[in-house]
Motif scaffolding. Sequence first.
Motif, mmCIF file in Angstrom:
data_model
loop_
_atom_site.group_PDB
_atom_site.id
_atom_site.type_symbol
_atom_site.label_atom_id
_atom_site.label_comp_id
_atom_site.label_asym_id
_atom_site.label_seq_id
_atom_site.Cartn_x
_atom_site.Cartn_y
_atom_site.Cartn_z
ATOM 1 N N ILE A 174 7.968 132.180 7.188
ATOM 2 C CA ILE A 174 6.803 133.024 7.452
ATOM 3 C C ILE A 174 6.736 134.172 6.457
ATOM 4 O O ILE A 174 5.656 134.544 5.982
ATOM 5 C CB ILE A 174 6.842 133.548 8.900
ATOM 6 N N GLN A 175 7.904 134.743 6.113
ATOM 7 C CA GLN A 175 7.912 135.842 5.154
ATOM 8 C C GLN A 175 7.439 135.370 3.784
ATOM 9 O O GLN A 175 6.674 136.063 3.101
ATOM 10 C CB GLN A 175 9.328 136.434 5.036
ATOM 11 N N LYS A 176 7.878 134.151 3.409
ATOM 12 C CA LYS A 176 7.431 133.577 2.142
ATOM 13 C C LYS A 176 5.923 133.335 2.177
ATOM 14 O O LYS A 176 5.203 133.627 1.214
ATOM 15 C CB LYS A 176 8.161 132.260 1.863
ATOM 16 N N ALA A 177 5.444 132.821 3.331
ATOM 17 C CA ALA A 177 4.010 132.564 3.486
ATOM 18 C C ALA A 177 3.232 133.872 3.450
ATOM 19 O O ALA A 177 2.149 133.953 2.859
ATOM 20 C CB ALA A 177 3.750 131.826 4.800
ATOM 21 N N THR A 178 3.801 134.907 4.057
ATOM 22 C CA THR A 178 3.142 136.214 4.070
ATOM 23 C C THR A 178 2.990 136.753 2.655
ATOM 24 O O THR A 178 1.915 137.250 2.264
ATOM 25 C CB THR A 178 3.948 137.214 4.920
ATOM 26 N N ALA A 236 -0.327 123.979 1.729
ATOM 27 C CA ALA A 236 0.949 123.910 2.451
ATOM 28 C C ALA A 236 2.123 123.973 1.478
ATOM 29 O O ALA A 236 3.146 124.615 1.755
ATOM 30 C CB ALA A 236 1.005 122.634 3.284
ATOM 31 N N LYS A 237 1.978 123.328 0.339
ATOM 32 C CA LYS A 237 3.030 123.385 -0.684
ATOM 33 C C LYS A 237 3.139 124.796 -1.258
ATOM 34 O O LYS A 237 4.244 125.283 -1.526
ATOM 35 C CB LYS A 237 2.742 122.376 -1.792
ATOM 36 N N ASP A 238 1.995 125.455 -1.438
ATOM 37 C CA ASP A 238 1.985 126.808 -2.018
ATOM 38 C C ASP A 238 2.762 127.801 -1.157
ATOM 39 O O ASP A 238 3.462 128.671 -1.679
ATOM 40 C CB ASP A 238 0.542 127.303 -2.193
#
Length: 590
Positions: free
Chosen positions: A521-525, A456-458
């Motif tokens: 979401i873009q960062k997670a993507t 989750a932090k990543d």
Amino acid sequence: MAASSGNAFDFKLFRRLLEYTQVYKWTFYFVAIAAILLSFFAVLRPYLLQVTIDESIVPQDNDQLLFYISLMAGVLFLEVIFQFCFIYFANWLGQEVIRDLRVNLFEHMLQFKMKYFDNSAVGRLVTRAVSDIETIASIFSQGLFMIISDLLKMLVVLGFMVYQSWRLTLLVLLVLPFILYATRVFQKKMKLAFEEVRTQVANLNTFVQERITGMKIVQLFTREEKEYEKFKEINDKHRKGWIKTVWYNSIFFPIAEMSTSITIGLIVWYGGLRVMAGSEAITLGVIVAFIELSQMLFRPLRQIADKFNTLQMGMVAANRVFGVLDTKSSIADEGTLEIDHLKGDIAFENIHFGYVDKEEVLKGISFKANAGETVAIVGATGAGKSTIINLLNRSYEIWDGTIYVDGIDSRDITLKSLRSQIAIVLQDVFLFADTIMNNITLNHPEITRESVIQAAKDIGVHEFISSLPGGYDYNVKERGVMLSSGQRQLIAFLRAYVSDPSILVLDEATSSVDSYSEQLIQKATDKITQGRTSIVIAHRLATVKKADKILVMDAGKIVEMGNHQELLQKENGYYKKLYEVQFMQEEETL
């Protein structure tokens, strides 16, 4: 099957159900023995009453009276003990059987292909797995063994009556055929009525489940009154189904009661005349015993009819449950290769597929995605974009062509190992009524709490989760209603990330979210697509522009292929037009 045959009883279906008792055969035998003993205890009581009257009360022998009363008390005590064991273990056996049956049913449904669920109402399946199986338990607790016990009791009673007085027995038997005929007709009518009841229960469950799930749409479009009227109509059909059963009961039981009363009158009339005539074969004790014995003979008939109703309901329910169990709708898992990790090479070769026969959705699709590449798929609604994903993880069977994963036909890989290497984030995220932690891990034993928090932090969602009451232990309720659509998407991204897939699929995962959630979401993507093959279905320009390859689909075919810049260079290209219409305005706002 019994549900469609119209027969009073389906022995083939019944034998199949009894196969589930094999594991508990010793309990089954014990209950059967208890039923036999109860039938003999039932006859022993009126016999002792007869002897008590003839050998104690009539000759006024107090000592004999005390002896027989004590003997009857002992017999009654033993009967109570066996009755307790009979009822308890019959119910225990029923619960064990339906537990195993329900587990088998759920396991079977887990293997169904998506097409089955596309064509099956959820409420109907819930009815099969819950209320129908619960009804099956009554076959053992109130139906099967009770009927066996009553039948044995009737046979023993009839044999004893013949032994005591064949003349009085003939009087009883004069009325018996009439009751048997009425019982037979009653059973057939009740079977049909119960089939109708179970059908209407399933319809009612389906309607209520769908309307409660879609209550927001019902209220937004002010359909409350219309849905209320529909519910009244379905509920009325359910009521009419039950009224039929009440009608048949209202006819049968008064007829049975009247027949019993007539029989008692004949016994008292004929037996009384014989006693007054000084007959030694028929005594006052025999008349009293015959009155009780005739009740024992006819009462089980009435009870058998009632219990046969229960048995019929259970058999109708069993027929429906076995109907689901007999459904062959699972994906053929004939692969033998177990894979622990994939490089991520994907190749679709001349794939043809449709959800409905003769209605082709994909018309000869062919493309390749190399390991580590991000492939975007764009096109109008209904072009077949999401269908590609459904075929990649084998949720549906292709009609023709071959899908290769790392150069291996995907059908040669076991379903479990193939799907374990593919993570999917859908537009419509489904969350269970559970904690955020359990929705992320899906109770996978190898995914630890620490690894989830680090993940989750990543990808930048730890702060959002920590801000919720209870953090990772926050219960999102049914379908995640306590979270916004953007928050549900973030949970889905984290769920995909912690599974460490070789292939990642994002199906319009950034649609219908606010700008802040979109940034997360873009960062997670960007994070979770690193180092793995990714297939992205998206309307968002940023995701499409970064893709290594873009597939442009129209009407089930790939009409263009290339990266963002290459596709923009094509004069009058489909992608260029799509870009100008859908994306130009979006680009101007960036």
